[in-house]
Design a protein around this motif. Structure first.
Motif, PDB file in Angstrom:
ATOM      1  N   GLY A 218       0.810  -1.219   0.000  1.00 54.58           N
ATOM      2  CA  GLY A 218       0.000   0.000   0.000  1.00 54.58           C
ATOM      3  C   GLY A 218       0.840   1.263   0.000  1.00 54.58           C
ATOM      4  N   ARG A 219       0.193   2.374   0.241  1.00 54.10           N
ATOM      5  CA  ARG A 219       0.884   3.662   0.248  1.00 54.10           C
ATOM      6  C   ARG A 219       1.598   3.918   1.563  1.00 54.10           C
ATOM      7  NH1 ARG A 219      -3.491   7.680  -2.815  1.00 54.10           N
ATOM      8  NH2 ARG A 219      -3.601   6.468  -4.759  1.00 54.10           N
ATOM      9  N   ILE A 220       1.124   3.311   2.643  1.00 51.45           N
ATOM     10  CA  ILE A 220       1.792   3.426   3.941  1.00 51.45           C
ATOM     11  C   ILE A 220       2.887   2.375   3.992  1.00 51.45           C
ATOM     12  CG2 ILE A 220       1.498   3.253   6.436  1.00 51.45           C
ATOM     13  CD1 ILE A 220      -1.389   4.173   6.025  1.00 51.45           C
ATOM     14  N   THR A 221       4.096   2.794   4.360  1.00 53.89           N
ATOM     15  CA  THR A 221       5.258   1.902   4.230  1.00 53.89           C
ATOM     16  C   THR A 221       5.716   1.263   5.531  1.00 53.89           C
ATOM     17  OG1 THR A 221       6.755   3.805   4.459  1.00 53.89           O
ATOM     18  CG2 THR A 221       6.108   3.163   2.221  1.00 53.89           C
ATOM     19  N   SER A 222       4.914   1.342   6.581  1.00 53.31           N
ATOM     20  CA  SER A 222       5.313   0.688   7.827  1.00 53.31           C
ATOM     21  C   SER A 222       4.082   0.228   8.588  1.00 53.31           C
ATOM     22  CB  SER A 222       6.142   1.629   8.705  1.00 53.31           C
ATOM     23  OG  SER A 222       5.363   2.735   9.121  1.00 53.31           O
ATOM     24  N   LEU A 223       4.286  -0.788   9.422  1.00 58.80           N
ATOM     25  CA  LEU A 223       3.226  -1.327  10.261  1.00 58.80           C
ATOM     26  C   LEU A 223       3.422  -0.887  11.704  1.00 58.80           C
ATOM     27  CD1 LEU A 223       3.103  -5.015   8.991  1.00 58.80           C
ATOM     28  CD2 LEU A 223       1.268  -3.346   8.744  1.00 58.80           C
ATOM     29  N   ASN A 224       2.349  -0.903  12.455  1.00 61.08           N
ATOM     30  CA  ASN A 224       2.442  -0.765  13.903  1.00 61.08           C
ATOM     31  C   ASN A 224       3.401  -1.826  14.445  1.00 61.08           C
ATOM     32  OD1 ASN A 224       1.282  -2.106  16.535  1.00 61.08           O
ATOM     33  ND2 ASN A 224       0.726   0.046  16.647  1.00 61.08           N
ATOM     34  N   ALA A 225       4.188  -1.467  15.463  1.00 63.63           N
ATOM     35  CA  ALA A 225       5.218  -2.371  15.984  1.00 63.63           C
ATOM     36  C   ALA A 225       4.651  -3.715  16.427  1.00 63.63           C
ATOM     37  CB  ALA A 225       5.964  -1.707  17.146  1.00 63.63           C
ATOM     38  N   SER A 226       3.506  -3.705  17.091  1.00 58.44           N
ATOM     39  CA  SER A 226       2.948  -4.968  17.570  1.00 58.44           C
ATOM     40  C   SER A 226       2.430  -5.820  16.412  1.00 58.44           C
ATOM     41  CB  SER A 226       1.833  -4.719  18.593  1.00 58.44           C
ATOM     42  OG  SER A 226       0.755  -4.019  18.019  1.00 58.44           O
ATOM     43  N   ASN A 227       1.916  -5.167  15.359  1.00 60.38           N
ATOM     44  CA  ASN A 227       1.467  -5.926  14.189  1.00 60.38           C
ATOM     45  C   ASN A 227       2.643  -6.571  13.471  1.00 60.38           C
ATOM     46  OD1 ASN A 227      -1.186  -5.197  14.639  1.00 60.38           O
ATOM     47  ND2 ASN A 227      -1.115  -3.430  13.292  1.00 60.38           N
ATOM     48  N   ALA A 228       3.721  -5.801  13.303  1.00 64.29           N
ATOM     49  CA  ALA A 228       4.916  -6.343  12.655  1.00 64.29           C
ATOM     50  C   ALA A 228       5.472  -7.516  13.449  1.00 64.29           C
ATOM     51  CB  ALA A 228       5.972  -5.251  12.511  1.00 64.29           C
ATOM     52  N   ALA A 229       5.519  -7.371  14.768  1.00 69.32           N
ATOM     53  CA  ALA A 229       6.017  -8.454  15.617  1.00 69.32           C
ATOM     54  C   ALA A 229       5.154  -9.700  15.480  1.00 69.32           C
ATOM     55  CB  ALA A 229       6.065  -8.004  17.075  1.00 69.32           C
ATOM     56  N   SER A 230       3.843  -9.523  15.424  1.00 66.56           N
ATOM     57  CA  SER A 230       2.933 -10.663  15.305  1.00 66.56           C
ATOM     58  C   SER A 230       3.158 -11.427  14.004  1.00 66.56           C
ATOM     59  CB  SER A 230       1.481 -10.184  15.370  1.00 66.56           C
ATOM     60  OG  SER A 230       1.197  -9.592  16.612  1.00 66.56           O
ATOM     61  N   ILE A 231       3.310 -10.673  12.906  1.00 68.93           N
ATOM     62  CA  ILE A 231       3.533 -11.318  11.610  1.00 68.93           C
ATOM     63  C   ILE A 231       4.824 -12.131  11.627  1.00 68.93           C
ATOM     64  CG2 ILE A 231       4.063 -10.846   9.179  1.00 68.93           C
ATOM     65  CD1 ILE A 231       2.130  -8.433   9.435  1.00 68.93           C
ATOM     66  N   LEU A 232       5.882 -11.545  12.165  1.00 65.36           N
ATOM     67  CA  LEU A 232       7.170 -12.251  12.219  1.00 65.36           C
ATOM     68  C   LEU A 232       7.105 -13.479  13.120  1.00 65.36           C
ATOM     69  CD1 LEU A 232      10.010  -9.580  12.288  1.00 65.36           C
ATOM     70  CD2 LEU A 232       9.871 -11.592  10.835  1.00 65.36           C
ATOM     71  N   MET A 233       6.475 -13.328  14.276  1.00 64.57           N
ATOM     72  CA  MET A 233       6.401 -14.465  15.200  1.00 64.57           C
ATOM     73  C   MET A 233       5.673 -15.636  14.561  1.00 64.57           C
ATOM     74  SD  MET A 233       5.861 -13.006  19.069  1.00 64.57           S
ATOM     75  CE  MET A 233       5.235 -11.343  18.869  1.00 64.57           C
ATOM     76  N   TYR A 234       4.585 -15.352  13.863  1.00 67.74           N
ATOM     77  CA  TYR A 234       3.833 -16.467  13.284  1.00 67.74           C
ATOM     78  C   TYR A 234       4.453 -17.000  12.005  1.00 67.74           C
ATOM     79  CZ  TYR A 234       0.480 -17.189  16.831  1.00 67.74           C
ATOM     80  OH  TYR A 234      -0.085 -17.565  18.027  1.00 67.74           O
ATOM     81  N   GLU A 235       5.330 -16.231  11.368  1.00 69.83           N
ATOM     82  CA  GLU A 235       6.122 -16.808  10.282  1.00 69.83           C
ATOM     83  C   GLU A 235       7.129 -17.806  10.855  1.00 69.83           C
ATOM     84  OE1 GLU A 235       7.747 -17.838   6.623  1.00 69.83           O
ATOM     85  OE2 GLU A 235       5.815 -16.976   7.203  1.00 69.83           O
ATOM     86  N   ILE A 236       7.682 -17.506  12.022  1.00 72.02           N
ATOM     87  CA  ILE A 236       8.572 -18.461  12.693  1.00 72.02           C
ATOM     88  C   ILE A 236       7.802 -19.720  13.057  1.00 72.02           C
ATOM     89  CG2 ILE A 236       9.909 -18.864  14.814  1.00 72.02           C
ATOM     90  CD1 ILE A 236      10.730 -15.894  14.672  1.00 72.02           C
ATOM     91  N   VAL A 237       6.602 -19.542  13.596  1.00 70.02           N
ATOM     92  CA  VAL A 237       5.755 -20.699  13.908  1.00 70.02           C
ATOM     93  C   VAL A 237       5.506 -21.535  12.658  1.00 70.02           C
ATOM     94  CG1 VAL A 237       3.458 -21.409  14.667  1.00 70.02           C
ATOM     95  CG2 VAL A 237       4.651 -19.594  15.899  1.00 70.02           C
ATOM     96  N   ARG A 238       5.191 -20.865  11.550  1.00 71.92           N
ATOM     97  CA  ARG A 238       4.912 -21.581  10.300  1.00 71.92           C
ATOM     98  C   ARG A 238       6.140 -22.354   9.822  1.00 71.92           C
ATOM     99  NH1 ARG A 238       5.554 -21.590   4.979  1.00 71.92           N
ATOM    100  NH2 ARG A 238       7.055 -19.876   5.043  1.00 71.92           N
ATOM    101  N   GLN A 239       7.301 -21.698   9.838  1.00 68.79           N
ATOM    102  CA  GLN A 239       8.511 -22.360   9.354  1.00 68.79           C
ATOM    103  C   GLN A 239       8.923 -23.526  10.255  1.00 68.79           C
ATOM    104  OE1 GLN A 239      11.812 -20.010   8.040  1.00 68.79           O
ATOM    105  NE2 GLN A 239      10.527 -18.423   7.095  1.00 68.79           N
ATOM    106  N   ARG A 240       8.640 -23.414  11.520  1.00 72.01           N
ATOM    107  CA  ARG A 240       8.978 -24.507  12.438  1.00 72.01           C
ATOM    108  C   ARG A 240       8.010 -25.664  12.320  1.00 72.01           C
ATOM    109  NH1 ARG A 240      11.088 -22.065  18.260  1.00 72.01           N
ATOM    110  NH2 ARG A 240      13.069 -21.217  17.458  1.00 72.01           N
ATOM    111  N   GLY A 241       6.890 -25.401  11.666  1.00 75.15           N
ATOM    112  CA  GLY A 241       5.907 -26.467  11.480  1.00 75.15           C
ATOM    113  C   GLY A 241       5.204 -26.870  12.746  1.00 75.15           C
ATOM    114  N   ILE A 242       5.073 -25.917  13.670  1.00 75.44           N
ATOM    115  CA  ILE A 242       4.416 -26.212  14.936  1.00 75.44           C
ATOM    116  C   ILE A 242       2.907 -26.343  14.712  1.00 75.44           C
ATOM    117  CG2 ILE A 242       3.940 -25.323  17.254  1.00 75.44           C
ATOM    118  CD1 ILE A 242       6.612 -23.831  17.090  1.00 75.44           C
ATOM    119  N   ARG A 243       2.347 -27.387  15.261  1.00 73.04           N
ATOM    120  CA  ARG A 243       0.908 -27.630  15.101  1.00 73.04           C
ATOM    121  C   ARG A 243       0.194 -27.445  16.454  1.00 73.04           C
ATOM    122  NH1 ARG A 243       2.341 -27.015  10.776  1.00 73.04           N
ATOM    123  NH2 ARG A 243       2.253 -28.404   8.978  1.00 73.04           N
TER     124      ARG A 243
END
Length: 243
Positions: A218-243
């Motif tokens: 989009g036109r806004i180039t940054s996320l709220n800090a807590s939103n960015a942290a959430s996305i990164l944390m759950y990408e780690i969860v996804r890559q680790r394959g945690i169920r």
């Protein structure tokens, strides 16, 4: 999560010690030793607020505040070693969140809540120029502060070196890095989230092993800090394959 220290001598002693002070409330127009307290608080980067006497009388609940009230945290912080020990006890690769100068208590509370849900082992914040664990943080975390260890450190760059020596790879969330889905976030890892206004500081960024970025369409180039942290944390969860 917090308690009050009232009176000029008591607050001065707290300032002279290593006691963590969330904020200091001063009576408007107060003089004398209050000015010394004000100067010490500014030197320690402690937030100052000014209030009228009647409001302070209510806040002090009948105590003789002498124009000064300090709010101090009674939250029991963990150590970096405590956080690493959590991962060892669980038999898991370390998963740590480092917050470089976060200032909004709502963001810290939200990050601690997500970290607990995502299975992270702890959160690390600096002692200076950073939000601490307050009542607002506790409420926003929906109780996660009771389960998610949080350590306060004097030097974030040195703490990153300590984690690297313990076998963690440290990734900063910033621009100009590999997108999070392309980066390898497996294994022992710490992710660094910068402050709301300035992002990750230069020194901290230089200490990190690599940079990861979140695609922005989009036109806004940054996320709220807590939103960015959430996305990164759950990408780690996804890559680790945690169920």
């Amino acid at each position: 999560m917090s308690e009050k220290i009232i009176g000029r001598n008591a607050v001065t002693e707290a300032l002279n010690s290593d006691r963590e002070i969330e904020k200091i409330i001063l009576a408007k127009g107060a003089e004398g030793s209050i000015k010394k307290i004000e100067g010490k608080a500014k030197a320690r980067k402690i937030p100052l607020y000014y209030s009228d006497k009647s409001r302070m009388d209510r806040d002090a609940e009948g105590g003789n505040h002498q124009g000064v009230i300090a709010i101090v945290s009674d939250y029991e912080y963990a150590t970096v070693e405590d956080i690493l020990d959590v991962a060892k006890r669980r038999g898991e690769d370390s998963f740590v969140i480092l917050l470089d100068g976060l200032e909004d208590p709502h963001n810290l509370g939200a990050i601690m809540r997500t970290a607990e849900c995502a299975g992270a082992h702890g959160v690390i914040i600096p002692k200076r120029r950073s939000v601490s664990v307050t009542e607002t943080v506790a409420k926003t975390s929906a109780g996660a502060v009771e389960y998610m260890p949080c350590a306060r450190v004097t030097n974030m760059a040195r703490t990153i070196e300590q984690l690297q020596e313990a076998g963690l790879w440290i990734a900063a969330c910033d621009m100009d890095g590999d997108t999070l889905t392309e980066a390898n976030l497996n294994g022992p890892i710490g992710i660094v989230i910068g402050s709301e206004g300035f992002g990750v500081s230069r020194l901290v960024r230089e200490k990190c092993d690599f940079i990861v970025s979140i695609p922005m369409k989009g036109r806004i180039t940054s996320l709220n800090a807590s939103n960015a942290a959430s996305i990164l944390m759950y990408e780690i969860v996804r890559q680790r394959g945690i169920r």
